[in-house]
Scaffold this active site. Structure first.
Site, PDB file in Angstrom:
ATOM      1  N   GLY A  71     -10.321  -3.234   3.103  1.00 61.07           N
ATOM      2  CA  GLY A  71      -9.224  -3.010   4.196  1.00 61.07           C
ATOM      3  C   GLY A  71      -9.273  -1.858   4.861  1.00 61.07           C
ATOM      4  N   ASP A  72      -8.517  -1.472   5.764  1.00 67.52           N
ATOM      5  CA  ASP A  72      -8.310  -0.218   6.363  1.00 67.52           C
ATOM      6  C   ASP A  72      -8.062   1.219   5.628  1.00 67.52           C
ATOM      7  OD1 ASP A  72      -5.637  -1.394   5.838  1.00 67.52           O
ATOM      8  OD2 ASP A  72      -4.833   0.246   7.237  1.00 67.52           O
TER       9      ASP A  72
ATOM     10  N   ARG B 206     -14.071  -7.671   0.344  1.00 67.71           N
ATOM     11  CA  ARG B 206     -13.266  -7.342   1.463  1.00 67.71           C
ATOM     12  C   ARG B 206     -12.926  -5.943   1.136  1.00 67.71           C
ATOM     13  NH1 ARG B 206      -7.854  -5.328   2.567  1.00 67.71           N
ATOM     14  NH2 ARG B 206      -7.313  -6.255   4.326  1.00 67.71           N
TER      15      ARG B 206
ATOM     16  N   THR C 297      -0.326   1.216   6.580  1.00 71.52           N
ATOM     17  CA  THR C 297      -0.099   0.082   5.823  1.00 71.52           C
ATOM     18  C   THR C 297       0.176  -1.128   6.822  1.00 71.52           C
ATOM     19  OG1 THR C 297       1.056  -1.047   4.059  1.00 71.52           O
ATOM     20  CG2 THR C 297       2.301   0.415   5.546  1.00 71.52           C
ATOM     21  N   GLY C 298      -0.663  -2.243   6.311  1.00 75.36           N
ATOM     22  CA  GLY C 298      -0.565  -3.363   7.315  1.00 75.36           C
ATOM     23  C   GLY C 298      -1.831  -4.343   6.961  1.00 75.36           C
TER      24      GLY C 298
ATOM     25  N   GLY D 104      -5.027  -5.016   7.217  1.00 77.38           N
ATOM     26  CA  GLY D 104      -6.147  -4.000   7.378  1.00 77.38           C
ATOM     27  C   GLY D 104      -7.063  -4.500   8.393  1.00 77.38           C
TER      28      GLY D 104
ATOM     29  N   THR E  12       0.654  -1.155   0.023  1.00 73.06           N
ATOM     30  CA  THR E  12      -0.087  -0.108  -0.087  1.00 73.06           C
ATOM     31  C   THR E  12       0.847   1.367   0.067  1.00 73.06           C
ATOM     32  OG1 THR E  12      -1.720  -1.028   1.009  1.00 73.06           O
ATOM     33  CG2 THR E  12      -1.436   1.389   1.449  1.00 73.06           C
TER      34      THR E  12
HETATM   35  N1  ASP Z   1      -3.535  -2.191   4.724  1.00 72.25           N
HETATM   36  C1  ASP Z   1      -3.868  -2.605   3.305  1.00 72.25           C
HETATM   37  C2  ASP Z   1      -5.131  -3.507   3.289  1.00 72.25           C
HETATM   38  O1  ASP Z   1      -5.296  -4.437   4.647  1.00 72.25           O
HETATM   39  C3  ASP Z   1      -2.826  -3.614   2.999  1.00 72.25           C
HETATM   40  C4  ASP Z   1      -1.429  -3.165   2.568  1.00 72.25           C
HETATM   41  O2  ASP Z   1      -1.003  -2.298   3.610  1.00 72.25           O
HETATM   42  O3  ASP Z   1      -0.961  -3.336   1.692  1.00 72.25           O
HETATM   43  O4  ASP Z   1      -5.902  -3.620   2.435  1.00 72.25           O
END
Ligand code: ASP
Length: 370
Positions: free
Chosen positions: A229-230, A227, A250-251, A253, A199
């Site tokens: 994400g965050d 789905r 990022t992480g 989510g 991300t």
């Molecule tokens: N945070 C993003 C998600 O969960 C993924 C990412 O950080 O690459 O969609």
């Protein structure tokens, strides 16, 4: 100082006790920007010198694009977009062009942007034909009727904005397709197949004193059932408030949503004494009965002000440790109203960079100093 101690909670006192390791606030930058291109198991030994150089160049290009806007007196909002667009156009990152595949083999894009000056925000999820999702998120924000649009409705709205639309095949890349196939064949989790989150995000303080945050992503490899994400969830992966800070995450989510990471960091900072001192002129400051006492003690105010960086780093670390306690990993970038740029991540690496008007200009990938 007595007055000060009487109003410090145990938690905020702990944060203020962390040794300072940053510039003096007397030299606080006029503008600042920080970017990320994802966190994860990014180890020096797994990356060739050539790959490292390519990632560093891509991060530097994004950072330069954002910094250029700020150097010319542009807004934090424009800087955030200017930094994110090149990363969306670069297939190295999991956003825009390089988005990962869903379980069904599609590329569904999410993005959000927030203006800290008025807390206007725009977010989109599940779009498949918008070349630069961050620009669509901003179009939602500036339109103002809604904050969060999804799927077909978001695409329909995009059609009226004049933004560049592409055939969904534009987002098709061999590397991401192979990751989905490997995931299915070996029954891997999204993190096991990618080892990292790709991300992208940016946070900025402009020379007018305004903050902004933006995040753009393809989500997780093999995501299913629509789905989300965050990243596009305001308050989870993206948040900006001039009174506290601007955050992009990022992480994993699902964990960032449960902790409400971005807003949690901002809110904790806003309710710290160090936070009150920065918006002493705002009507909001009057909300806290102890504030007038603090403000009458100049020494206390100066000390609190200088402690903001320490408090911000500590707050980001504490909130990230909550993510870790629930089992999640990843990272955040944030910028404070004084222009401090902060990284906090619980993974071995995070693609990242930061620059400011005082000449700071750096990109980094691995955890340890490089
Ligand atoms: N945070 C993003 C998600 O969960 C993924 C990412 O950080 O690459 O969609």
């Amino acid at each position: 100082m007595k007055t000060l101690f009487t109003v410090l909670s145990a938690a905020s006192f702990a944060l203020l006790s962390i040794p300072a390791h940053a510039q003096d606030d007397a030299d606080a930058p006029r503008w600042s920007i920080a970017i990320h291109g994802g966190a994860g198991v990014i180890l020096r030994e797994n990356m060739s010198a050539e790959q490292q150089a390519e990632y560093e160049a891509a991060l530097q290009a994004a950072l330069d694009a954002g910094a250029e806007v700020l150097r010319n007196g542009g807004s934090a909002m424009d800087a955030v977009k200017a930094a994110i667009v090149p990363m969306e156009d670069d297939e190295k990152f999991n956003a825009g062009r390089g988005a990962v595949y869903t379980w069904e083999g599609r590329n569904e894009l999410d993005a959000a942007i927030m203006d800290g000056s008025d807390r206007s925000a725009g977010a989109i999820t599940g779009v498949t034909t918008v070349k630069n999702p961050i620009l669509l998120a901003d179009a939602v924000r500036s339109d103002g009727r809604h904050v969060f649009l999804s799927g077909a409705g978001a695409e329909e709205f995009a059609g009226d904005t004049g933004l560049e639309l592409v055939d969904p095949t534009y987002f098709g890349t061999e590397r991401r397709k192979e990751a989905l196939e490997r995931m299915k064949a070996k029954q891997l989790s999204a993190l096991d197949v990618d080892h990292k989150f790709g991300t992208v995000g940016a946070v900025a303080l402009d020379s007018h004193g305004n903050l902004a945050a933006g995040t753009s992503t393809g989500g997780l490899t093999g995501k299913r059932w629509g789905r989300i994400g965050d990243a596009p969830v305001i308050g989870a992966g993206t948040y900006a408030d001039n009174r506290s800070c601007a955050v992009s995450a990022t992480g994993a989510g699902e964990y960032f949503i449960r902790v409400g990471v971005a807003q949690e960091i901002c809110t904790r900072l806003r309710y710290q004494p160090v936070g009150w001192s920065i918006y002493a002129d705002d009507a909001g400051a009057a909300e806290h009965p102890a504030l007038p006492d603090i403000l009458s003690d100049e020494e206390a105010v100066a000390e609190l002000y200088e402690s903001y960086l320490v408090a911000a780093q500590g707050t980001a670390d504490v909130v990230m440790s909550e993510v870790a306690e629930l089992g999640g990993d990843g990272g955040v970038i944030l910028v404070t109203p004084q222009g401090h740029t902060i990284f906090s991540f619980n993974t071995p690496g995070m693609y990242r960079g930061r620059a400011n008007s005082e000449g700071l200009n750096e990109v980094a990938i691995f955890e340890a100093a490089e």
